[in-house]
Design a protein around this motif. Structure first.
Motif, PDB file in Angstrom:
ATOM      1  N   TYR A 197      -2.530   0.314   5.161  1.00  0.00           N
ATOM      2  CA  TYR A 197      -4.073  -0.032   4.349  1.00  0.00           C
ATOM      3  C   TYR A 197      -4.571   0.849   4.674  1.00  0.00           C
ATOM      4  O   TYR A 197      -5.153   2.037   4.970  1.00  0.00           O
ATOM      5  CB  TYR A 197      -2.817  -0.897   6.024  1.00  0.00           C
ATOM      6  N   TRP A 215      -7.020  -3.924   2.853  1.00  0.00           N
ATOM      7  CA  TRP A 215      -6.031  -2.886   1.358  1.00  0.00           C
ATOM      8  C   TRP A 215      -4.794  -2.736   1.685  1.00  0.00           C
ATOM      9  O   TRP A 215      -4.700  -2.075   2.565  1.00  0.00           O
ATOM     10  CB  TRP A 215      -6.633  -2.405   0.100  1.00  0.00           C
ATOM     11  N   ASP A 216      -4.260  -2.969   1.126  1.00  0.00           N
ATOM     12  CA  ASP A 216      -2.213  -2.685   0.901  1.00  0.00           C
ATOM     13  C   ASP A 216      -2.536  -0.893   0.118  1.00  0.00           C
ATOM     14  O   ASP A 216      -2.902  -1.632  -1.268  1.00  0.00           O
ATOM     15  CB  ASP A 216      -1.221  -3.490   0.529  1.00  0.00           C
ATOM     16  N   GLN A 219       2.042  -1.582  -1.993  1.00  0.00           N
ATOM     17  CA  GLN A 219       3.308  -2.591  -2.048  1.00  0.00           C
ATOM     18  C   GLN A 219       2.049  -3.203  -3.627  1.00  0.00           C
ATOM     19  O   GLN A 219       2.162  -2.656  -4.490  1.00  0.00           O
ATOM     20  CB  GLN A 219       4.116  -3.061  -1.732  1.00  0.00           C
ATOM     21  N   THR A 220       1.284  -3.354  -2.947  1.00  0.00           N
ATOM     22  CA  THR A 220       0.908  -4.645  -3.505  1.00  0.00           C
ATOM     23  C   THR A 220      -0.981  -4.498  -4.541  1.00  0.00           C
ATOM     24  O   THR A 220      -1.043  -4.780  -5.187  1.00  0.00           O
ATOM     25  CB  THR A 220       0.640  -6.383  -2.968  1.00  0.00           C
ATOM     26  N   ARG A 221      -1.215  -3.264  -3.803  1.00  0.00           N
ATOM     27  CA  ARG A 221      -2.604  -2.845  -4.104  1.00  0.00           C
ATOM     28  C   ARG A 221      -3.703  -3.751  -3.878  1.00  0.00           C
ATOM     29  O   ARG A 221      -4.266  -3.595  -5.105  1.00  0.00           O
ATOM     30  CB  ARG A 221      -2.235  -2.066  -5.398  1.00  0.00           C
ATOM     31  N   GLY A 222      -3.349  -4.814  -2.947  1.00  0.00           N
ATOM     32  CA  GLY A 222      -4.453  -6.023  -3.393  1.00  0.00           C
ATOM     33  C   GLY A 222      -4.792  -6.474  -1.778  1.00  0.00           C
ATOM     34  O   GLY A 222      -4.532  -5.607  -1.079  1.00  0.00           O
ATOM     35  N   VAL A 224      -5.057  -8.292   1.609  1.00  0.00           N
ATOM     36  CA  VAL A 224      -4.738  -8.288   2.444  1.00  0.00           C
ATOM     37  C   VAL A 224      -5.178  -9.488   3.478  1.00  0.00           C
ATOM     38  O   VAL A 224      -4.244 -10.988   3.553  1.00  0.00           O
ATOM     39  CB  VAL A 224      -3.765  -7.490   3.761  1.00  0.00           C
TER      40      VAL A 224
END
Length: 320
Positions: A197, A215-216, A219-222, A224
């Motif tokens: 993260y 931010w992740d 995995q999701t690169r999105g 959190v």
């Protein structure tokens, strides 16, 4: 550290505003300030061990490689310098090349490379041994605010005045990922020890903005979650090292003179400390799972202790 509730006042490490502080080895820290100096101090005793003089203007950022005897400083004089903890008083390496104030500074885990960023819209990569510039990348309107290196990876996180957080691949100095832009300038970033993260913090005023964002990276690169509660710009954000009792936590500092500790997963604010009279807080460093250092405009570097497990308390134990 003295009795609980009593904060010890040591001799100040700097004669003016402290702009940046970073942890160094178990009991040491490095700091930089408006007085143009770089100081290495023992945060347990407040003792100043080294003072490095060489920058011509305010020091903006300091960092070191983990457990390294080298420290690095960036300055409004457009340069970066490397200093040897056990060496001479002068810099052991210069890194000139930016056209404006250097605002981002990150050293690779093995201390062989340095990444720097500036308000001149560029990110540069350097060989720490030779001082050679190994690469330079410019992105329009990318006024760099902070850089941090992902542990054990070739990636560097960068925040910007263009409201985005970028992930750079240091090998070719190219952007590997850009997170969605926020509503406000992103002021600072940090990466979790496991590299999963990253955090970024937002400018703000009158309760608008001023959040930190998780931010992740893997995995999701999105996005959190967000940590909301500061009244003015959040200037610094750090992951706290895992402790035996503490749930995964983060800490933030703000121009509103407060430091907050948050539950990383639930985004609940666990503790708040207002450092009265300290002015805007500039920088945080996590020394261990229960000790934070906070650099302030008016009252030097504050040593903060995180106590308790269920009911968390944040208290000042010393300043220098």
């Amino acid at each position: 550290m003295g009795p609980a509730g009593a904060s010890q006042q040591h001799s100040p490490a700097h004669t003016d505003a402290v702009t940046s502080v970073a942890a160094l080895k178990p009991d040491l820290c490095v700091s930089g300030g408006r007085d143009k100096s770089v100081a290495v101090s023992n945060w347990r005793s407040g003792a100043a061990l080294r003072r490095f003089i060489g920058h011509e203007r305010e020091v903006t950022k300091v960092t070191s490689a983990l457990d390294s005897s080298r420290v690095f400083s960036a300055s409004r004089d457009k340069t970066v310098m490397m200093w040897e903890l056990h060496g001479t008083a002068g810099p052991s390496q210069h890194f000139p090349g930016h056209d404006l104030v250097v605002t981002g500074l990150a050293v690779s885990p093995d201390a062989s490379q340095l990444c720097t960023g500036s308000r001149d819209n560029t990110v540069c990569k350097w060989d720490t041994e030779t001082g050679e510039c190994l690469g330079r990348a410019a992105i329009s309107r990318n006024l760099v605010t902070h850089l941090c290196w992902v542990p054990g990876e070739p990636y560097v996180i960068q925040t910007s005045e263009d409201k985005t957080t970028r992930v750079w691949d240091s090998r070719g100095l190219q952007v590997a990922h850009t997170f969605p832009a926020k509503q406000h300038i992103q002021t600072c970033c940090d990466v979790s020890q496991d590299g999963r993260y990253c955090l970024s913090s937002s400018s703000g005023s009158a309760g608008h903005g001023a959040e930190a964002t998780l931010w992740d990276l893997r995995q999701t690169r999105g996005r959190v979650c967000e940590y909301k509660g500061h009244f003015q710009t959040t200037t610094s954000c750090v992951f706290l090292p895992r402790g035996p009792t503490l749930a995964p936590s983060i800490a933030t500092s703000s121009s509103d003179s407060t430091v907050k500790v948050w539950d990383q997963d639930t985004a609940a604010c666990l503790a708040t400390l207002c450092l009265e009279g300290s002015g805007p807080l500039a920088s945080l460093a996590a020394c261990d799972s229960s000790t934070l250092l906070c650099a302030s405009s008016n009252s030097g570097i504050h040593v903060l202790r995180v106590r308790g497990s269920t009911e968390l308390a944040l208290e000042e134990v010393a300043a220098f």
